[in-house]
Design a protein around this motif. Structure first.
Motif, mmCIF file in Angstrom:
data_model
loop_
_atom_site.group_PDB
_atom_site.id
_atom_site.type_symbol
_atom_site.label_atom_id
_atom_site.label_comp_id
_atom_site.label_asym_id
_atom_site.label_seq_id
_atom_site.Cartn_x
_atom_site.Cartn_y
_atom_site.Cartn_z
ATOM 1 N N THR A 164 33.409 38.720 44.096
ATOM 2 C CA THR A 164 33.211 39.972 43.625
ATOM 3 C C THR A 164 34.353 40.468 42.742
ATOM 4 O O THR A 164 35.495 40.729 43.178
ATOM 5 C CB THR A 164 33.049 41.066 44.522
ATOM 6 O OG1 THR A 164 31.676 40.801 45.343
ATOM 7 C CG2 THR A 164 32.942 42.559 44.035
ATOM 8 N N ALA A 165 34.054 40.581 41.510
ATOM 9 C CA ALA A 165 34.957 41.112 40.380
ATOM 10 C C ALA A 165 34.481 41.395 39.105
ATOM 11 O O ALA A 165 33.247 41.036 38.806
ATOM 12 C CB ALA A 165 36.134 39.951 40.252
ATOM 13 N N VAL A 166 35.204 41.913 38.243
ATOM 14 C CA VAL A 166 34.786 41.954 36.875
ATOM 15 C C VAL A 166 35.198 40.771 36.234
ATOM 16 O O VAL A 166 36.488 40.381 36.170
ATOM 17 C CB VAL A 166 35.596 43.321 36.081
ATOM 18 C CG1 VAL A 166 35.430 43.155 34.635
ATOM 19 C CG2 VAL A 166 35.129 44.682 36.673
ATOM 20 N N TYR A 167 34.244 39.919 35.571
ATOM 21 C CA TYR A 167 34.762 38.678 34.922
ATOM 22 C C TYR A 167 35.060 39.002 33.440
ATOM 23 O O TYR A 167 34.008 39.448 32.718
ATOM 24 C CB TYR A 167 33.684 37.581 35.121
ATOM 25 C CG TYR A 167 33.890 37.442 36.665
ATOM 26 C CD1 TYR A 167 34.241 35.673 36.976
ATOM 27 C CD2 TYR A 167 33.304 37.911 37.713
ATOM 28 C CE1 TYR A 167 34.338 35.410 38.226
ATOM 29 C CE2 TYR A 167 33.533 37.596 39.066
ATOM 30 C CZ TYR A 167 34.016 36.189 39.120
ATOM 31 O OH TYR A 167 33.956 35.637 40.564
ATOM 32 N N TYR A 168 36.063 38.503 33.029
ATOM 33 C CA TYR A 168 36.430 38.501 31.689
ATOM 34 C C TYR A 168 36.466 37.088 30.785
ATOM 35 O O TYR A 168 36.862 36.182 31.245
ATOM 36 C CB TYR A 168 37.719 39.249 31.236
ATOM 37 C CG TYR A 168 37.942 40.295 31.826
ATOM 38 C CD1 TYR A 168 37.646 41.706 30.998
ATOM 39 C CD2 TYR A 168 38.298 40.757 33.132
ATOM 40 C CE1 TYR A 168 37.693 43.013 31.592
ATOM 41 C CE2 TYR A 168 38.429 42.193 33.670
ATOM 42 C CZ TYR A 168 38.335 43.148 32.656
ATOM 43 O OH TYR A 168 38.164 44.387 33.251
ATOM 44 N N CYS A 169 35.845 37.065 29.599
ATOM 45 C CA CYS A 169 36.045 35.970 28.640
ATOM 46 C C CYS A 169 37.105 36.041 27.937
ATOM 47 O O CYS A 169 37.526 37.380 27.517
ATOM 48 C CB CYS A 169 34.782 36.000 27.842
ATOM 49 S SG CYS A 169 35.039 34.610 26.722
ATOM 50 N N ALA A 170 37.888 35.008 27.550
ATOM 51 C CA ALA A 170 39.250 35.210 26.937
ATOM 52 C C ALA A 170 39.501 34.001 25.812
ATOM 53 O O ALA A 170 39.064 32.817 26.409
ATOM 54 C CB ALA A 170 40.421 35.405 27.747
ATOM 55 N N LYS A 171 40.040 34.260 24.545
ATOM 56 C CA LYS A 171 40.221 33.120 23.797
ATOM 57 C C LYS A 171 41.742 32.890 24.033
ATOM 58 O O LYS A 171 42.561 33.651 24.246
ATOM 59 C CB LYS A 171 40.090 33.858 22.220
ATOM 60 C CG LYS A 171 40.589 32.733 21.409
ATOM 61 C CD LYS A 171 40.641 33.333 19.784
ATOM 62 C CE LYS A 171 40.772 32.349 18.804
ATOM 63 N NZ LYS A 171 42.081 31.998 18.790
ATOM 64 N N ASP A 172 41.859 31.498 24.147
ATOM 65 C CA ASP A 172 43.310 30.913 24.346
ATOM 66 C C ASP A 172 43.784 30.777 23.305
ATOM 67 O O ASP A 172 43.593 29.937 22.152
ATOM 68 C CB ASP A 172 43.105 29.596 24.975
ATOM 69 C CG ASP A 172 44.373 29.148 25.815
ATOM 70 O OD1 ASP A 172 44.420 28.291 27.070
ATOM 71 O OD2 ASP A 172 45.502 29.356 25.294
ATOM 72 N N THR A 217 32.277 41.649 32.619
ATOM 73 C CA THR A 217 30.887 41.987 33.157
ATOM 74 C C THR A 217 30.903 41.917 34.863
ATOM 75 O O THR A 217 31.856 40.866 35.301
ATOM 76 C CB THR A 217 29.921 40.853 32.820
ATOM 77 O OG1 THR A 217 28.516 40.992 33.401
ATOM 78 C CG2 THR A 217 30.122 39.523 33.178
ATOM 79 N N GLN A 218 30.409 42.748 35.308
ATOM 80 C CA GLN A 218 30.609 42.899 36.884
ATOM 81 C C GLN A 218 29.684 41.995 37.578
ATOM 82 O O GLN A 218 28.593 41.750 37.256
ATOM 83 C CB GLN A 218 30.372 44.526 37.243
ATOM 84 C CG GLN A 218 30.265 44.736 38.793
ATOM 85 C CD GLN A 218 31.610 44.847 39.149
ATOM 86 O OE1 GLN A 218 32.618 45.478 38.888
ATOM 87 N NE2 GLN A 218 31.984 43.998 40.137
ATOM 88 N N VAL A 219 30.241 41.488 38.520
ATOM 89 C CA VAL A 219 29.507 40.479 39.617
ATOM 90 C C VAL A 219 29.782 41.092 40.913
ATOM 91 O O VAL A 219 31.264 41.233 41.278
ATOM 92 C CB VAL A 219 30.183 38.980 39.428
ATOM 93 C CG1 VAL A 219 29.575 38.068 40.507
ATOM 94 C CG2 VAL A 219 29.759 38.591 38.253
ATOM 95 N N THR A 220 28.758 41.501 41.680
ATOM 96 C CA THR A 220 29.138 41.962 42.810
ATOM 97 C C THR A 220 28.386 40.982 43.779
ATOM 98 O O THR A 220 26.909 40.853 43.702
ATOM 99 C CB THR A 220 28.373 43.389 42.979
ATOM 100 O OG1 THR A 220 29.254 44.181 42.036
ATOM 101 C CG2 THR A 220 28.597 43.828 44.457
ATOM 102 N N VAL A 221 29.052 40.388 44.828
ATOM 103 C CA VAL A 221 28.199 39.544 45.869
ATOM 104 C C VAL A 221 28.288 40.583 47.135
ATOM 105 O O VAL A 221 29.247 40.733 47.793
ATOM 106 C CB VAL A 221 29.071 38.260 45.906
ATOM 107 C CG1 VAL A 221 28.468 37.444 47.091
ATOM 108 C CG2 VAL A 221 29.185 37.531 44.526
ATOM 109 N N SER A 222 27.065 40.690 47.681
ATOM 110 C CA SER A 222 26.808 41.304 48.660
ATOM 111 C C SER A 222 25.564 41.542 49.162
ATOM 112 O O SER A 222 24.446 41.137 48.564
ATOM 113 C CB SER A 222 27.270 42.885 48.571
ATOM 114 O OG SER A 222 26.713 43.589 49.460
ATOM 115 N N SER A 223 25.364 41.587 50.703
ATOM 116 C CA SER A 223 24.032 41.506 51.307
ATOM 117 C C SER A 223 23.460 42.942 51.520
ATOM 118 O O SER A 223 22.284 42.983 51.912
ATOM 119 C CB SER A 223 24.178 40.717 52.690
ATOM 120 O OG SER A 223 24.980 41.338 53.309
#
Length: 119
Positions: free
Chosen positions: A91-99, A113-119
């Protein structure tokens, strides 16, 4: 200008799957290494995965190996993160980044974009 737009996040149950996408524009996507970075609630930034340009070599933080897969479609200027066997710790906010290379580091970020892993 460089633009990175993440999508695909949402609520998923433990053990479930999700695919994140990052639409890139404003630079030559195919010549840029790309990364996914995440930030869990109340935590700092954690590097998750990178994909290089030469042979498209991939790298992962140990906790996601075998569960998350980074890939890219240069024809679509899109970066992906296929997420399987998800755990609550994902569970976290996931960011895309240019290297930007060893000197500049990660030089551009998406909005996340928010990913939430929960039952």
């Amino acid at each position: 200008e460089v633009q990175l737009v993440e999508s695909g996040g949402g609520l998923v149950q433990p053990g479930g799957s999700l695919r994140l996408s990052c639409a890139a524009s404003g630079f030559t996507f195919s010549s840029s290494a790309m990364s996914w970075v995440r930030q869990a609630p109340g935590k700092g930034l954690e590097w998750v995965s990178s994909i290089l340009t030469h042979h498209s070599d991939t790298y992962y933080t140990e906790s996601v190996k075998g569960r998350l897969t980074i890939s890219r479609d240069n024809a679509k200027n899109t970066l992906y993160l296929q997420m399987t066997s998800l755990k609550s710790d994902d569970t976290a906010v996931y960011y895309c980044a240019k290297d930007g290379g060893d000197y500049y580091g990660l030089v551009a970020w998406g909005q996340g974009t928010q990913v939430t892993v929960s039952s």
